[in-house]
Design a protein around this motif. Structure first.
Motif, PDB file in Angstrom:
ATOM      1  N   LYS A  85     -18.714 -35.697   7.565  1.00 21.10           N
ATOM      2  CA  LYS A  85     -19.656 -36.771   8.261  1.00 21.10           C
ATOM      3  C   LYS A  85     -19.213 -37.133   9.587  1.00 21.10           C
ATOM      4  N   ARG A  86     -17.929 -36.942   9.710  1.00 19.31           N
ATOM      5  CA  ARG A  86     -17.087 -37.258  11.130  1.00 19.31           C
ATOM      6  C   ARG A  86     -17.865 -36.323  12.222  1.00 19.31           C
ATOM      7  N   GLU A  87     -18.031 -34.928  11.758  1.00 20.43           N
ATOM      8  CA  GLU A  87     -18.329 -33.987  12.840  1.00 20.43           C
ATOM      9  C   GLU A  87     -19.825 -34.440  12.917  1.00 20.43           C
ATOM     10  N   GLN A  88     -20.583 -34.509  12.199  1.00 19.12           N
ATOM     11  CA  GLN A  88     -21.954 -34.764  12.740  1.00 19.12           C
ATOM     12  C   GLN A  88     -22.114 -36.170  13.368  1.00 19.12           C
ATOM     13  N   ALA A  89     -21.414 -37.128  13.071  1.00 21.23           N
ATOM     14  CA  ALA A  89     -21.075 -38.366  14.046  1.00 21.23           C
ATOM     15  C   ALA A  89     -20.885 -37.841  15.505  1.00 21.23           C
ATOM     16  N   VAL A  90     -19.815 -37.087  15.552  1.00 15.85           N
ATOM     17  CA  VAL A  90     -19.286 -36.865  16.875  1.00 15.85           C
ATOM     18  C   VAL A  90     -20.441 -36.201  17.492  1.00 15.85           C
ATOM     19  N   SER A  91     -21.079 -35.197  17.037  1.00  8.66           N
ATOM     20  CA  SER A  91     -22.157 -34.386  17.862  1.00  8.66           C
ATOM     21  C   SER A  91     -23.447 -35.229  18.090  1.00  8.66           C
ATOM     22  N   GLY A  92     -23.659 -36.588  17.322  1.00 13.91           N
ATOM     23  CA  GLY A  92     -24.909 -37.279  17.500  1.00 13.91           C
ATOM     24  C   GLY A  92     -26.156 -36.632  16.580  1.00 13.91           C
ATOM     25  N   VAL A  93     -26.132 -35.853  15.631  1.00 12.90           N
ATOM     26  CA  VAL A  93     -27.278 -35.350  15.141  1.00 12.90           C
ATOM     27  C   VAL A  93     -27.398 -36.340  13.940  1.00 12.90           C
ATOM     28  N   ASP A  94     -26.672 -37.161  13.625  1.00 11.76           N
ATOM     29  CA  ASP A  94     -26.987 -38.406  12.858  1.00 11.76           C
ATOM     30  C   ASP A  94     -27.710 -39.612  13.418  1.00 11.76           C
ATOM     31  N   THR A  95     -27.724 -39.493  14.755  1.00 11.83           N
ATOM     32  CA  THR A  95     -28.636 -40.438  15.578  1.00 11.83           C
ATOM     33  C   THR A  95     -29.657 -40.230  16.329  1.00 11.83           C
ATOM     34  N   LEU A  96     -30.241 -39.106  15.866  1.00 11.21           N
ATOM     35  CA  LEU A  96     -31.471 -38.557  16.517  1.00 11.21           C
ATOM     36  C   LEU A  96     -32.852 -39.767  16.743  1.00 11.21           C
ATOM     37  N   SER A  97     -33.553 -39.510  17.633  1.00 15.36           N
ATOM     38  CA  SER A  97     -34.693 -40.148  17.616  1.00 15.36           C
ATOM     39  C   SER A  97     -35.474 -39.711  16.700  1.00 15.36           C
ATOM     40  N   GLU A  98     -36.713 -40.482  16.449  1.00 14.49           N
ATOM     41  CA  GLU A  98     -37.602 -40.053  15.320  1.00 14.49           C
ATOM     42  C   GLU A  98     -38.085 -38.878  15.329  1.00 14.49           C
ATOM     43  N   ALA A  99     -38.582 -38.568  16.581  1.00 19.43           N
ATOM     44  CA  ALA A  99     -39.206 -37.244  16.978  1.00 19.43           C
ATOM     45  C   ALA A  99     -38.402 -36.124  17.004  1.00 19.43           C
ATOM     46  N   ASP A 100     -37.006 -36.196  17.515  1.00 19.83           N
ATOM     47  CA  ASP A 100     -36.158 -35.258  17.324  1.00 19.83           C
ATOM     48  C   ASP A 100     -35.630 -35.005  15.837  1.00 19.83           C
ATOM     49  N   HIS A 101     -35.509 -36.070  15.066  1.00 22.09           N
ATOM     50  CA  HIS A 101     -35.172 -36.058  13.780  1.00 22.09           C
ATOM     51  C   HIS A 101     -36.391 -35.180  13.069  1.00 22.09           C
ATOM     52  N   ASP A 102     -37.546 -35.507  13.231  1.00 24.14           N
ATOM     53  CA  ASP A 102     -38.666 -34.745  12.317  1.00 24.14           C
ATOM     54  C   ASP A 102     -38.721 -33.150  12.999  1.00 24.14           C
ATOM     55  N   ARG A 103     -38.272 -32.942  14.352  1.00 24.97           N
ATOM     56  CA  ARG A 103     -38.070 -31.477  14.758  1.00 24.97           C
ATOM     57  C   ARG A 103     -36.890 -30.863  14.027  1.00 24.97           C
ATOM     58  N   LEU A 104     -35.835 -31.667  13.770  1.00 20.36           N
ATOM     59  CA  LEU A 104     -34.631 -30.999  13.001  1.00 20.36           C
ATOM     60  C   LEU A 104     -35.057 -30.671  11.443  1.00 20.36           C
ATOM     61  N   LYS A 105     -35.924 -31.633  10.972  1.00 21.63           N
ATOM     62  CA  LYS A 105     -36.378 -31.371   9.566  1.00 21.63           C
ATOM     63  C   LYS A 105     -37.298 -29.910   9.405  1.00 21.63           C
ATOM     64  N   LYS A 106     -38.113 -29.809  10.184  1.00 26.98           N
ATOM     65  CA  LYS A 106     -38.959 -28.611  10.441  1.00 26.98           C
ATOM     66  C   LYS A 106     -37.965 -27.387  10.484  1.00 26.98           C
ATOM     67  N   LEU A 107     -37.175 -27.470  11.173  1.00 26.92           N
ATOM     68  CA  LEU A 107     -36.114 -26.234  11.620  1.00 26.92           C
ATOM     69  C   LEU A 107     -35.509 -26.111  10.267  1.00 26.92           C
ATOM     70  N   ASN A 108     -34.856 -27.239   9.753  1.00 28.39           N
ATOM     71  CA  ASN A 108     -34.184 -26.893   8.572  1.00 28.39           C
ATOM     72  C   ASN A 108     -34.819 -26.404   7.162  1.00 28.39           C
ATOM     73  N   LYS A 109     -36.233 -26.861   7.194  1.00 27.83           N
ATOM     74  CA  LYS A 109     -37.089 -26.231   6.078  1.00 27.83           C
ATOM     75  C   LYS A 109     -37.442 -24.687   6.618  1.00 27.83           C
ATOM     76  N   ALA A 110     -37.732 -24.324   7.739  1.00 29.04           N
ATOM     77  CA  ALA A 110     -38.216 -23.064   8.149  1.00 29.04           C
ATOM     78  C   ALA A 110     -36.877 -22.442   7.833  1.00 29.04           C
ATOM     79  N   TYR A 111     -35.727 -22.744   8.019  1.00 31.04           N
ATOM     80  CA  TYR A 111     -34.448 -22.034   7.626  1.00 31.04           C
ATOM     81  C   TYR A 111     -34.092 -21.716   6.352  1.00 31.04           C
ATOM     82  N   ARG A 112     -34.380 -22.685   5.462  1.00 28.31           N
ATOM     83  CA  ARG A 112     -34.376 -22.677   4.011  1.00 28.31           C
ATOM     84  C   ARG A 112     -35.297 -21.762   3.235  1.00 28.31           C
ATOM     85  N   ASP A 113     -36.484 -21.984   3.963  1.00 26.32           N
ATOM     86  CA  ASP A 113     -37.416 -21.129   3.322  1.00 26.32           C
ATOM     87  C   ASP A 113     -37.239 -19.275   3.838  1.00 26.32           C
ATOM     88  N   LYS A 114     -36.652 -19.157   4.860  1.00 23.80           N
ATOM     89  CA  LYS A 114     -36.473 -17.769   5.321  1.00 23.80           C
ATOM     90  C   LYS A 114     -35.047 -17.146   4.630  1.00 23.80           C
TER      91      LYS A 114
END
Length: 307
Positions: free
Chosen positions: A105-134
């Motif tokens: 939790k601390r590491e993600q908070a430091v990088s800021g990936v837990d406070t993305l804009s909705e557009a970038d969060h949606d982009r990240l969700k799509k990448l996570n799904k593509a990665y899991r699928d592969k």
């Protein structure tokens, strides 16, 4: 790449940790105490600590971390894959508290990936799904060693890997993640180098002396857009610590030296507007644990920068 990911001024710093253990204390632990202390170093996987415990005593903090890393690398491939499968996805806002460690939790908070804009969060969700699928596992990267822009770049690049190459990359990223965790958890002989530093040295070529009081800003770049992440002012020796005491996130940056403002404060008569105002210097930091020193020699009409 998309728009620069939003984050407050300055790289976020992790919350203070409790006083580190000493290496002597670690070497005196029984197995239960050792697993309690290091069972989450490899996220929610006490089996790694149990294997590493047999390698005691540890002569250095680096040796302690290496024992944990060796225990993980020696595990059967299916056990390694099972580890990465159960990890929560990067930036997942729905993960249950019991499925992620406080360190993660601390590491993600430091990088800021837990406070993305909705557009970038949606982009990240799509990448996570593509990665899991592969790959049928979670994307793993050492957040604190990378800018947000670089995290996205690596995500997209690594989707082109085959499973063997991606597993090897994920294991190496876990090495970086756990090395930083151990270095901040245990004090003693041979602590691994996990922090880098970016410093500057401003020199006034008109009088041949250090430029005391020159303001310097650091911007994290994405394309031609930048976000200010640090600022400093040169001291009587002309030096300024821009980023110290933390990993240097890998990525593109711009240093901005306030040359005109400095000379104006020195009483130098400048043009209106001045010939040189703010001098920008683009650079790429590719070593999170490295030392970067950028001297800048300047007058109101000329400058030179080197490393």
């Amino acid at each position: 790449m998309g728009a620069l990911l939003p984050l407050r001024l300055g790289f976020a710093q992790p919350a203070p940790l409790k006083a580190p253990l000493t290496l002597a204390e670690v070497n005196r632990m029984d197995e239960a105490a050792f697993v309690a202390a290091f069972g989450d170093t490899y996220e929610l996987s006490p089996w790694v600590a149990k294997v590493a415990f047999a390698m005691r005593p540890f002569s250095t903090v680096t040796a302690l971390h290496q024992a944990l890393a060796d225990a993980f690398r020696a595990a059967p491939r299916e056990q390694q894959l099972a580890f990465f499968r159960k990890l929560s996805d990067i930036g997942d806002r729905t993960v249950k508290a019991e499925n992620v460690t406080a360190a993660s939790k601390r590491e993600q908070a430091v990088s800021g990936v837990d406070t993305l804009s909705e557009a970038d969060h949606d982009r990240l969700k799509k990448l996570n799904k593509a990665y899991r699928d592969k790959f049928d596992m979670s994307f793993t990267i050492a957040n604190r060693r990378n800018t947000q822009d670089t995290i996205f770049t690596q995500f997209e690049r690594r989707l082109g890997n085959d499973l063997a190459a991606e597993l090897a990359t994920a294991i190496q990223e876990e090495f970086f993640i756990t090395r930083l965790r151990i270095a901040e958890q245990v004090a003693g002989e041979g602590v691994p180098r996990v922090y880098g530093d970016l410093t500057v040295h401003a020199l006034n070529s008109v009088v041949g002396q250090p430029a005391n009081g020159m303001a310097v800003e650091l911007l994290e770049m994405s394309g031609e857009k930048g976000r200010k992440v640090a600022q400093a002012t040169s001291n009587v020796d002309g030096r300024a610590d821009v980023l110290v005491g933390r990993p240097l996130p890998i990525g593109r940056y711009e240093l901005r030296f306030a040359v005109a403002d400095y000379f104006r404060k020195q009483g130098t008569v400048l043009g209106n507007p001045p010939f040189l105002d703010v001098v920008p210097v683009r650079l790429y930091l590719d070593n999170s644990e490295g030392s970067y020193h950028v001297p800048m020699v300047c007058s109101p009409w000329s400058y030179a920068v080197y490393r």
